[in-house]
Write a protein that holds these residues in place. Sequence first.
Motif, PDB file in Angstrom:
ATOM      1  N   ILE A  42       0.854  -1.194   0.000  1.00  0.00           N
ATOM      2  CA  ILE A  42       0.000   0.000   0.000  1.00  0.00           C
ATOM      3  C   ILE A  42       0.890   1.245   0.000  1.00  0.00           C
ATOM      4  O   ILE A  42       1.929   1.259   0.635  1.00  0.00           O
ATOM      5  CB  ILE A  42      -0.975   0.009   1.206  1.00  0.00           C
ATOM      6  CG1 ILE A  42      -2.042   1.096   1.066  1.00  0.00           C
ATOM      7  CG2 ILE A  42      -0.242   0.181   2.508  1.00  0.00           C
ATOM      8  CD1 ILE A  42      -3.138   0.725   0.146  1.00  0.00           C
ATOM      9  N   ALA A  43       0.469   2.237  -0.730  1.00  0.00           N
ATOM     10  CA  ALA A  43       1.205   3.501  -0.782  1.00  0.00           C
ATOM     11  C   ALA A  43       0.202   4.625  -0.963  1.00  0.00           C
ATOM     12  O   ALA A  43      -0.882   4.428  -1.500  1.00  0.00           O
ATOM     13  CB  ALA A  43       2.207   3.486  -1.933  1.00  0.00           C
ATOM     14  N   ARG A  49      -1.532  12.035   0.236  1.00  0.00           N
ATOM     15  CA  ARG A  49      -0.702  12.517   1.367  1.00  0.00           C
ATOM     16  C   ARG A  49      -1.063  13.947   1.717  1.00  0.00           C
ATOM     17  O   ARG A  49      -1.208  14.303   2.892  1.00  0.00           O
ATOM     18  CB  ARG A  49       0.786  12.420   1.018  1.00  0.00           C
ATOM     19  CG  ARG A  49       1.389  11.065   1.222  1.00  0.00           C
ATOM     20  CD  ARG A  49       2.909  11.130   1.175  1.00  0.00           C
ATOM     21  NE  ARG A  49       3.406  11.794  -0.022  1.00  0.00           N
ATOM     22  CZ  ARG A  49       3.757  11.180  -1.139  1.00  0.00           C
ATOM     23  NH1 ARG A  49       3.675   9.881  -1.219  1.00  0.00           N
ATOM     24  NH2 ARG A  49       4.190  11.863  -2.173  1.00  0.00           N
ATOM     25  N   VAL A  59      -1.629   9.254   9.711  1.00  0.00           N
ATOM     26  CA  VAL A  59      -1.218   8.051   8.980  1.00  0.00           C
ATOM     27  C   VAL A  59      -0.089   7.397   9.774  1.00  0.00           C
ATOM     28  O   VAL A  59       1.024   7.891   9.802  1.00  0.00           O
ATOM     29  CB  VAL A  59      -0.756   8.396   7.547  1.00  0.00           C
ATOM     30  CG1 VAL A  59      -0.308   7.136   6.817  1.00  0.00           C
ATOM     31  CG2 VAL A  59      -1.869   9.095   6.785  1.00  0.00           C
ATOM     32  N   ASP A  61       1.526   3.393  11.465  1.00  0.00           N
ATOM     33  CA  ASP A  61       1.748   1.994  11.077  1.00  0.00           C
ATOM     34  C   ASP A  61       0.481   1.157  11.197  1.00  0.00           C
ATOM     35  O   ASP A  61       0.221   0.287  10.363  1.00  0.00           O
ATOM     36  CB  ASP A  61       2.866   1.371  11.924  1.00  0.00           C
ATOM     37  CG  ASP A  61       4.233   1.932  11.585  1.00  0.00           C
ATOM     38  OD1 ASP A  61       4.394   2.483  10.476  1.00  0.00           O
ATOM     39  OD2 ASP A  61       5.142   1.816  12.428  1.00  0.00           O
ATOM     40  N   MET A  64      -1.662   1.860   8.199  1.00  0.00           N
ATOM     41  CA  MET A  64      -1.060   1.248   7.006  1.00  0.00           C
ATOM     42  C   MET A  64      -1.303  -0.258   6.982  1.00  0.00           C
ATOM     43  O   MET A  64      -1.589  -0.824   5.926  1.00  0.00           O
ATOM     44  CB  MET A  64       0.437   1.567   6.947  1.00  0.00           C
ATOM     45  CG  MET A  64       0.737   3.042   6.741  1.00  0.00           C
ATOM     46  SD  MET A  64       0.046   3.737   5.239  1.00  0.00           S
ATOM     47  CE  MET A  64       1.158   3.068   4.031  1.00  0.00           C
ATOM     48  N   ASP A  65      -1.210  -0.902   8.131  1.00  0.00           N
ATOM     49  CA  ASP A  65      -1.494  -2.341   8.214  1.00  0.00           C
ATOM     50  C   ASP A  65      -2.956  -2.625   7.877  1.00  0.00           C
ATOM     51  O   ASP A  65      -3.257  -3.573   7.153  1.00  0.00           O
ATOM     52  CB  ASP A  65      -1.160  -2.883   9.603  1.00  0.00           C
ATOM     53  CG  ASP A  65       0.338  -2.963   9.871  1.00  0.00           C
ATOM     54  OD1 ASP A  65       1.121  -2.932   8.903  1.00  0.00           O
ATOM     55  OD2 ASP A  65       0.707  -3.042  11.058  1.00  0.00           O
ATOM     56  N   SER A  68      -3.428  -2.133   4.154  1.00  0.00           N
ATOM     57  CA  SER A  68      -2.776  -3.224   3.437  1.00  0.00           C
ATOM     58  C   SER A  68      -3.627  -4.493   3.468  1.00  0.00           C
ATOM     59  O   SER A  68      -3.816  -5.160   2.443  1.00  0.00           O
ATOM     60  CB  SER A  68      -1.395  -3.487   4.044  1.00  0.00           C
ATOM     61  OG  SER A  68      -0.720  -4.480   3.321  1.00  0.00           O
TER      62      SER A  68
END
Length: 123
Positions: A42-43, A49, A59, A61, A64-65, A68
């Motif tokens: 994922i980006a 942003r 944003v 971790d 992001m997990d 993802s």
Amino acid sequence: MIDRISSVQGVGASVRRPAAADAAQQSFRTQLLTRQQESQSIAFSKHARQRAEQRGIQVDDELMDQLSDTVEKAQAKGATNILAFDTTRAFIINVPNGRVITAMSPEEMKENIFTNIDGAVIL
């Protein structure tokens, strides 16, 4: 003359690399593939942003997990563009590229109609 040419050794033989060079190349290949897989999970696009910063969306971790995992599940279902949301934020994600396209706050979610998505996931 034919005898002299045929007696030359090593002509036409393949060049063999030392085992250490093969191991180093394999190690590099393994590391490269690992990094590519990690980066593809994922980006955030530049636009996403900027929107996250402007809208005060943290944003970290954990997020992001979550995103993802969401992308992996959406890929398994064949989705291409999804809305991933909870009560405090929403994200439009292009699944094949693993890229967050935009981020929204709750106020913006109330006023929007989401089009061109083929799935929704609650975070």
